[in-house]
Write an enzyme that holds these catalytic residues in place. Structure first.
Site, short mmCIF file in Angstrom:
data_model
loop_
_atom_site.label_atom_id
_atom_site.label_comp_id
_atom_site.label_asym_id
_atom_site.label_seq_id
_atom_site.Cartn_x
_atom_site.Cartn_y
_atom_site.Cartn_z
N ASP A 114 0.85 -1.18 0.00
CA ASP A 114 0.00 0.00 0.00
C ASP A 114 0.90 1.24 0.00
O ASP A 114 2.12 1.13 0.03
CB ASP A 114 -0.95 0.00 1.21
CG ASP A 114 -2.28 0.68 0.91
OD1 ASP A 114 -2.26 1.80 0.34
OD2 ASP A 114 -3.34 0.11 1.24
N GLU B 102 -14.80 -8.05 -5.00
CA GLU B 102 -15.57 -6.86 -5.33
C GLU B 102 -17.05 -7.20 -5.46
O GLU B 102 -17.43 -8.37 -5.55
CB GLU B 102 -15.10 -6.27 -6.68
CG GLU B 102 -13.71 -5.68 -6.68
CD GLU B 102 -13.68 -4.20 -6.26
OE1 GLU B 102 -14.74 -3.69 -5.85
OE2 GLU B 102 -12.60 -3.59 -6.35
N HIS C 54 -12.88 -0.89 -7.67
CA HIS C 54 -14.11 -0.09 -7.76
C HIS C 54 -13.85 1.39 -7.53
O HIS C 54 -14.71 2.23 -7.84
CB HIS C 54 -15.18 -0.63 -6.81
CG HIS C 54 -14.97 -0.31 -5.36
ND1 HIS C 54 -15.98 -0.41 -4.43
CD2 HIS C 54 -13.87 0.09 -4.66
CE1 HIS C 54 -15.52 -0.07 -3.23
NE2 HIS C 54 -14.25 0.23 -3.34
N ASP C 55 -12.68 1.74 -7.01
CA ASP C 55 -12.35 3.14 -6.77
C ASP C 55 -11.92 3.86 -8.05
O ASP C 55 -11.76 5.09 -8.03
CB ASP C 55 -11.20 3.26 -5.76
CG ASP C 55 -11.64 2.93 -4.34
OD1 ASP C 55 -12.80 3.21 -4.00
OD2 ASP C 55 -10.82 2.39 -3.57
N GLU D 117 -19.05 0.52 -9.36
CA GLU D 117 -19.29 -0.92 -9.19
C GLU D 117 -19.63 -1.46 -10.58
O GLU D 117 -20.13 -0.75 -11.44
CB GLU D 117 -20.43 -1.17 -8.22
CG GLU D 117 -20.25 -0.53 -6.85
CD GLU D 117 -19.06 -1.05 -6.07
OE1 GLU D 117 -18.50 -2.10 -6.44
OE2 GLU D 117 -18.67 -0.41 -5.08
#
Length: 349
Positions: free
Chosen positions: A217, A284, A255-256, A314
């Site tokens: 990350d 997801e 999805h971001d 989405e």
């Protein structure tokens, strides 16, 4: 002229949706005041209003206000209630057990606090503007920073966000590791892209100790990641490169982002894994717009959340198929799990 009952029904629906925000704010109020935990400490109830209020860290709580909040939450089946003589007694219901903040319980309380946070709520006011103009997401318009930059600028918000992601990992990962047993058993190493503080990959490694786990990350996120056996924390940017491993895992990442960005991320995933036996596991929502399943409507709501907060979306199965193929994964399989999410197993060959 429409029949009276249809007219009234339509009016009632508009009133209901207009004030739906009160439902989420009442839920947030219950979590902030730790009402579920107070009731749970009394063996789950029944307890009186006075007993609940006596546990608030304030000398003069407004019990009459509390009664009105509880009245709505009881009607919404968040708490149970029954009258004993002239006094109302309250207990936990299946829903309120998901609001407990005791670390030993699976909980959605941190997610309730995130979704009710002023920075998150303010972005919803820009939904109409987002529809009119596909510029910056509502979150940036409302807060001056996009979601990711605000985490850098605001440590408290960063903590709230990470806590919310971690709480969903605790129960969603159990469903994922059970459903994808065959896939996890055949990989020796796995990188969790956008893994936050490492809760998800830690659960995978705990269930499959032979796997070498990498939590990947942004540096500011992994700075708060705890030490976990079998897991190494690596900082970086998924748009530049992803650490090499036998498999890539991503939960609530794609999805971001819009389709173009997703394809970039997927191409980097493909570079990170072996061409022959590599695999990407994507946890997801798979939208079922006409579905009537437990979580199908929530998926549609989350899609609007993506409009206002990140500019992502989405996706239905056909939409997933499109970006997977463009990202270099022509073969995929959707694993249904008992959760809001599904798992998409994608392969480069």
């Amino acid at each position: 002229m429409e029949p009276l009952d249809e007219t009234l029904s339509g009016q009632a629906q508009v009133w209901k949706h207009m004030f739906a925000v009160a439902d989420s704010m009442a839920l947030k109020c219950a979590v902030e005041l730790r009402i579920p935990d107070i009731i749970h400490s009394q063996a789950g109830g029944p307890v009186t209003l006075a007993q609940i209020a006596s546990r608030f860290p304030t000398p003069s709580p407004k019990t009459a206000y509390l009664a009105r909040v509880m009245r709505l939450l009881v009607r919404k089946n968040i708490f149970s209630a029954h009258r004993d003589g002239g006094e109302m007694l309250y207990g936990l219901a299946p829903s309120s057990r998901w609001l407990l903040q005791d670390a030993s319980h699976l909980s959605l309380a941190p997610m309730v606090l995130l979704q009710g946070h002023p920075t998150v709520v303010s972005a919803w006011h820009y939904l109409g503007d987002c529809v009119k103009d596909e510029g910056s997401a509502g979150f940036k318009r409302a807060n001056g920073h996009d979601l990711w930059d605000l985490q850098l600028e605001n440590p408290e918000y960063n903590r709230i966000f990470n806590d919310a992601m971690a709480c969903t990992n605790k129960f969603m990962m159990k469903a994922i590791v059970d459903a994808c047993k065959e896939g996890f058993e055949r990989v020796g190493s796995l990188v969790d892209v956008g893994g936050g503080t490492g809760v998800a990959v830690a659960e995978i490694v705990r269930s499959y100790p032979h796997i070498k786990g990498i939590n990947f990350d942004r540096p500011n996120v992994i700075a708060d990641a705890p030490v976990c056996g079998g897991v190494s924390h690596v900082g970086g940017d998924m748009f530049e490169a992803i650490p090499s491993a036998d498999a890539v895992f991503m939960k609530w990442i794609l999805h971001d982002w819009n389709d173009e960005d997703c394809v970039k991320i997927l191409k980097n995933c493909k570079k990170a894994i072996p061409e022959k036996n590599g695999m990407v596991l994507i946890a997801e929502v798979v939208l079922q717009p006409e579905g009537d399943g437990l979580f199908d409507e929530t998926g549609l709501v989350l899609d609007l959340l993506m409009i206002t907060h990140t500019g992502g979306k989405e996706r239905s199965e056909l939409e997933w198929k499109k970006i997977l193929e463009e990202g270099g994964f022509p073969r995929y399989n959707i694993v249904q799990i008992p959760s809001l999410l599904s798992v998409i197993e994608a392969f480069p060959l």
